[in-house]
Design a protein around this motif. Sequence first.
Motif, PDB file in Angstrom:
ATOM      1  N   GLY A  55      -9.887  15.248  28.127  1.00 57.83           N
ATOM      2  CA  GLY A  55      -9.707  16.004  27.313  1.00 57.83           C
ATOM      3  C   GLY A  55      -8.435  15.919  26.307  1.00 57.83           C
ATOM      4  N   THR A  56      -7.986  14.454  26.282  1.00 57.22           N
ATOM      5  CA  THR A  56      -6.589  14.400  25.533  1.00 57.22           C
ATOM      6  C   THR A  56      -7.093  13.569  24.268  1.00 57.22           C
ATOM      7  OG1 THR A  56      -6.214  12.533  26.902  1.00 57.22           O
ATOM      8  CG2 THR A  56      -5.046  14.688  27.388  1.00 57.22           C
ATOM      9  N   PHE A  57      -8.271  13.456  23.853  1.00 57.86           N
ATOM     10  CA  PHE A  57      -8.658  12.574  22.811  1.00 57.86           C
ATOM     11  C   PHE A  57      -8.616  13.407  21.481  1.00 57.86           C
ATOM     12  CE2 PHE A  57     -11.674  11.073  19.669  1.00 57.86           C
ATOM     13  CZ  PHE A  57     -11.179   9.824  19.452  1.00 57.86           C
ATOM     14  N   GLU A  58      -8.199  12.663  20.211  1.00 59.02           N
ATOM     15  CA  GLU A  58      -8.089  13.261  18.907  1.00 59.02           C
ATOM     16  C   GLU A  58      -8.246  12.070  18.270  1.00 59.02           C
ATOM     17  OE1 GLU A  58      -8.247  15.853  16.122  1.00 59.02           O
ATOM     18  OE2 GLU A  58      -7.740  16.509  18.399  1.00 59.02           O
ATOM     19  N   THR A  59      -9.304  12.338  17.213  1.00 59.62           N
ATOM     20  CA  THR A  59      -9.625  11.209  16.192  1.00 59.62           C
ATOM     21  C   THR A  59      -8.712  11.393  14.971  1.00 59.62           C
ATOM     22  OG1 THR A  59     -11.223  10.297  14.828  1.00 59.62           O
ATOM     23  CG2 THR A  59     -11.213  12.566  14.873  1.00 59.62           C
ATOM     24  N   GLU A  60      -8.444  10.096  14.404  1.00 62.45           N
ATOM     25  CA  GLU A  60      -7.482  10.273  13.103  1.00 62.45           C
ATOM     26  C   GLU A  60      -8.247  10.828  11.991  1.00 62.45           C
ATOM     27  OE1 GLU A  60      -4.766   6.827  10.889  1.00 62.45           O
ATOM     28  OE2 GLU A  60      -6.450   6.269  11.762  1.00 62.45           O
ATOM     29  N   GLU A  61      -7.621  11.897  11.474  1.00 63.23           N
ATOM     30  CA  GLU A  61      -8.161  12.391  10.147  1.00 63.23           C
ATOM     31  C   GLU A  61      -7.168  12.443   9.090  1.00 63.23           C
ATOM     32  OE1 GLU A  61     -11.204  13.082   9.886  1.00 63.23           O
ATOM     33  OE2 GLU A  61     -11.968  12.864  11.644  1.00 63.23           O
ATOM     34  N   GLU A  62      -6.182  13.292   9.212  1.00 66.95           N
ATOM     35  CA  GLU A  62      -4.942  13.608   8.426  1.00 66.95           C
ATOM     36  C   GLU A  62      -4.134  12.562   8.579  1.00 66.95           C
ATOM     37  OE1 GLU A  62      -1.499  16.427  10.042  1.00 66.95           O
ATOM     38  OE2 GLU A  62      -3.650  17.458   9.725  1.00 66.95           O
ATOM     39  N   LYS A  63      -3.306  12.237   7.531  1.00 69.17           N
ATOM     40  CA  LYS A  63      -2.403  11.306   7.325  1.00 69.17           C
ATOM     41  C   LYS A  63      -1.399  11.396   8.475  1.00 69.17           C
ATOM     42  CE  LYS A  63       1.219   8.906   4.682  1.00 69.17           C
ATOM     43  NZ  LYS A  63       0.896   7.579   4.915  1.00 69.17           N
ATOM     44  N   VAL A  64      -1.062  10.278   9.201  1.00 73.33           N
ATOM     45  CA  VAL A  64      -0.045  10.230  10.346  1.00 73.33           C
ATOM     46  C   VAL A  64       1.384  10.603  10.056  1.00 73.33           C
ATOM     47  CG1 VAL A  64       0.530   9.182  12.774  1.00 73.33           C
ATOM     48  CG2 VAL A  64      -1.894   9.112  11.983  1.00 73.33           C
ATOM     49  N   ILE A  65       2.250  11.470  10.482  1.00 72.92           N
ATOM     50  CA  ILE A  65       3.650  11.377  10.281  1.00 72.92           C
ATOM     51  C   ILE A  65       4.183  10.858  11.641  1.00 72.92           C
ATOM     52  CG2 ILE A  65       5.461  12.672   9.798  1.00 72.92           C
ATOM     53  CD1 ILE A  65       3.657  14.791   8.650  1.00 72.92           C
ATOM     54  N   PHE A  66       4.671   9.598  11.159  1.00 73.42           N
ATOM     55  CA  PHE A  66       5.162   8.662  12.686  1.00 73.42           C
ATOM     56  C   PHE A  66       6.634   9.464  13.014  1.00 73.42           C
ATOM     57  CE2 PHE A  66       2.285   5.810  10.507  1.00 73.42           C
ATOM     58  CZ  PHE A  66       1.311   5.971  11.561  1.00 73.42           C
ATOM     59  N   GLY A  67       7.001   9.291  14.138  1.00 77.16           N
ATOM     60  CA  GLY A  67       8.418   9.572  14.644  1.00 77.16           C
ATOM     61  C   GLY A  67       8.118  11.015  15.780  1.00 77.16           C
ATOM     62  N   LEU A  68       9.441  11.540  15.812  1.00 72.70           N
ATOM     63  CA  LEU A  68       9.442  12.830  16.830  1.00 72.70           C
ATOM     64  C   LEU A  68       9.499  13.807  16.088  1.00 72.70           C
ATOM     65  CD1 LEU A  68      12.320  11.391  19.047  1.00 72.70           C
ATOM     66  CD2 LEU A  68       9.972  11.137  19.814  1.00 72.70           C
ATOM     67  N   THR A  69       9.197  15.034  16.691  1.00 70.72           N
ATOM     68  CA  THR A  69       9.164  16.176  16.176  1.00 70.72           C
ATOM     69  C   THR A  69      10.553  16.604  15.572  1.00 70.72           C
ATOM     70  OG1 THR A  69       9.313  17.240  18.118  1.00 70.72           O
ATOM     71  CG2 THR A  69       7.181  17.285  17.271  1.00 70.72           C
TER      72      THR A  69
ATOM     73  N   THR B  96      -7.725   1.707  19.789  1.00 70.78           N
ATOM     74  CA  THR B  96      -7.764   1.064  18.643  1.00 70.78           C
ATOM     75  C   THR B  96      -6.487   1.346  17.896  1.00 70.78           C
ATOM     76  OG1 THR B  96      -8.927   2.640  17.323  1.00 70.78           O
ATOM     77  CG2 THR B  96     -10.188   1.007  18.516  1.00 70.78           C
ATOM     78  N   PRO B  97      -6.383   0.638  16.897  1.00 76.10           N
ATOM     79  CA  PRO B  97      -4.977   1.019  15.821  1.00 76.10           C
ATOM     80  C   PRO B  97      -5.132   2.349  15.287  1.00 76.10           C
ATOM     81  CG  PRO B  97      -5.678  -1.058  15.410  1.00 76.10           C
ATOM     82  CD  PRO B  97      -6.677  -0.675  16.323  1.00 76.10           C
ATOM     83  N   SER B  98      -6.138   2.938  15.200  1.00 76.94           N
ATOM     84  CA  SER B  98      -6.667   4.330  14.620  1.00 76.94           C
ATOM     85  C   SER B  98      -6.180   5.199  15.694  1.00 76.94           C
ATOM     86  CB  SER B  98      -7.943   4.525  14.093  1.00 76.94           C
ATOM     87  OG  SER B  98      -8.130   5.888  13.687  1.00 76.94           O
ATOM     88  N   HIS B  99      -6.780   4.927  16.753  1.00 73.19           N
ATOM     89  CA  HIS B  99      -6.440   6.053  18.072  1.00 73.19           C
ATOM     90  C   HIS B  99      -4.728   6.097  18.265  1.00 73.19           C
ATOM     91  CE1 HIS B  99     -10.463   6.548  18.289  1.00 73.19           C
ATOM     92  NE2 HIS B  99     -10.986   5.621  19.307  1.00 73.19           N
ATOM     93  N   HIS B 100      -4.351   4.935  18.346  1.00 73.28           N
ATOM     94  CA  HIS B 100      -2.921   4.895  18.771  1.00 73.28           C
ATOM     95  C   HIS B 100      -2.023   5.232  17.522  1.00 73.28           C
ATOM     96  CE1 HIS B 100      -0.285   3.848  21.969  1.00 73.28           C
ATOM     97  NE2 HIS B 100       0.346   3.126  21.265  1.00 73.28           N
ATOM     98  N   ARG B 101      -2.513   5.256  16.223  1.00 72.57           N
ATOM     99  CA  ARG B 101      -1.538   5.661  15.308  1.00 72.57           C
ATOM    100  C   ARG B 101      -1.357   7.294  15.507  1.00 72.57           C
ATOM    101  NH1 ARG B 101      -4.284   2.170  11.718  1.00 72.57           N
ATOM    102  NH2 ARG B 101      -5.812   3.483  11.378  1.00 72.57           N
TER     103      ARG B 101
ATOM    104  N   ASP C 163       0.979  -1.166  -0.142  1.00 73.48           N
ATOM    105  CA  ASP C 163      -0.111  -0.021   0.110  1.00 73.48           C
ATOM    106  C   ASP C 163       0.995   1.243   0.118  1.00 73.48           C
ATOM    107  OD1 ASP C 163      -1.797   2.297   0.517  1.00 73.48           O
ATOM    108  OD2 ASP C 163      -3.102   0.957   1.599  1.00 73.48           O
ATOM    109  N   ASP C 164       0.768   2.069  -1.187  1.00 73.54           N
ATOM    110  CA  ASP C 164       1.653   3.359  -1.120  1.00 73.54           C
ATOM    111  C   ASP C 164       1.300   4.234  -0.058  1.00 73.54           C
ATOM    112  OD1 ASP C 164       2.841   2.105  -3.490  1.00 73.54           O
ATOM    113  OD2 ASP C 164       1.391   3.373  -4.649  1.00 73.54           O
ATOM    114  N   ASP C 165       0.198   4.152   0.826  1.00 70.85           N
ATOM    115  CA  ASP C 165      -0.169   4.918   1.791  1.00 70.85           C
ATOM    116  C   ASP C 165       0.547   4.723   3.071  1.00 70.85           C
ATOM    117  OD1 ASP C 165      -1.271   6.827   0.202  1.00 70.85           O
ATOM    118  OD2 ASP C 165      -3.199   5.878   0.348  1.00 70.85           O
ATOM    119  N   GLU C 166       1.134   3.388   3.226  1.00 73.61           N
ATOM    120  CA  GLU C 166       1.784   2.674   4.270  1.00 73.61           C
ATOM    121  C   GLU C 166       3.123   2.635   4.250  1.00 73.61           C
ATOM    122  OE1 GLU C 166      -0.721  -0.637   5.253  1.00 73.61           O
ATOM    123  OE2 GLU C 166      -2.464   0.429   5.479  1.00 73.61           O
ATOM    124  N   ARG C 167       3.622   2.725   5.339  1.00 73.68           N
ATOM    125  CA  ARG C 167       5.348   2.543   5.224  1.00 73.68           C
ATOM    126  C   ARG C 167       5.947   1.318   5.513  1.00 73.68           C
ATOM    127  NH1 ARG C 167       9.106   6.790   7.612  1.00 73.68           N
ATOM    128  NH2 ARG C 167      10.106   6.237   5.776  1.00 73.68           N
ATOM    129  N   GLY C 168       5.102   0.248   5.879  1.00 78.39           N
ATOM    130  CA  GLY C 168       5.568  -0.983   6.025  1.00 78.39           C
ATOM    131  C   GLY C 168       6.524  -1.300   7.022  1.00 78.39           C
TER     132      GLY C 168
END
Length: 286
Positions: free
Chosen positions: A215-229, A184-189, A28-33
């Motif tokens: 108050g620390t919940f956020e739903t997955e919307e935009e593509k996640v960039i993994f790693g540190l800032t 879930t995987p979505s929340h943890h991404r 999947d081109d959208d997933e880094r694997g």
Amino acid sequence: MFDLILYAIPVFALCLFLEMASFYFLPDDDERGYELRDSSTSLAMGLGNVAVNVGWKLVVLAVYAAVYQLSPLSLPADNPWTWVVLFVADDFIYYWYHRTHHTIRIFWASHVVHHSSEYYNLSTALRQPWTPFSSMPYWIPLAALGFSPWMILLQQSVSLVYQFFIHTERVGKLWKPIEFVMNTPSHHRVHHGSNRNYLDRNYGGILIIWDRIFGTFETEEEKVIFGLTKNINTFNPVRVATHEFAAIARDVWHARKWRDKWGYLAKGPGWQPEGATSSRTMSNAG
């Protein structure tokens, strides 16, 4: 002492193989694997964590046992409600343990290991710190409340086994009632994302309800960039395990005021005195 994690290792290995195979046969081109060096580092960190815990868990067990023996309370292990209460209490404690290990820098120095990969797959779940020593105090109240030490350690293992399976890009969003209650995987991404709107979000272990409540919940919307800032750009396990402790040491050494030295230890990963330049590794996801 029964250690669920050790018994789960063959299952972890099988699932890693199946996930890698899925990327090979269904890319999947959208997933880094997977990336060999990254996954090798994650496995090395996991093995190091297991080795450290061989001795450390004996210390933890001794402390919990001492508190349990001093407590006037003793909850029966054969009562199902004891386990229900333990499940909820353990998950609540995990939320605050996790949250403070993102917001207090000396704790973040240990936990940052888990967030240092720029990939997100089942091997990332194994990227664990070699310095797990700050976690013990959080669960001492459970022993004081009358939960047997072996029960506490078992429930901690159940939580860790569950969290292994949410480290994947291969699973999208689940049925809404599940997404509302469970981590879930979505929340943890989201939690592993360095996107600005994903920082400091979704600390939950098995349940996501604590994030919704506090108050620390956020739903997955935009593509996640993994790693540190600020990524560390290394696959060296020793550097992965120690880089933030080294950065803290440099900052504390160069700080002139005692309150600034304390700030580098006790305030957030992004904190620095006005006008100063820190050598920190910034938090990625709170």
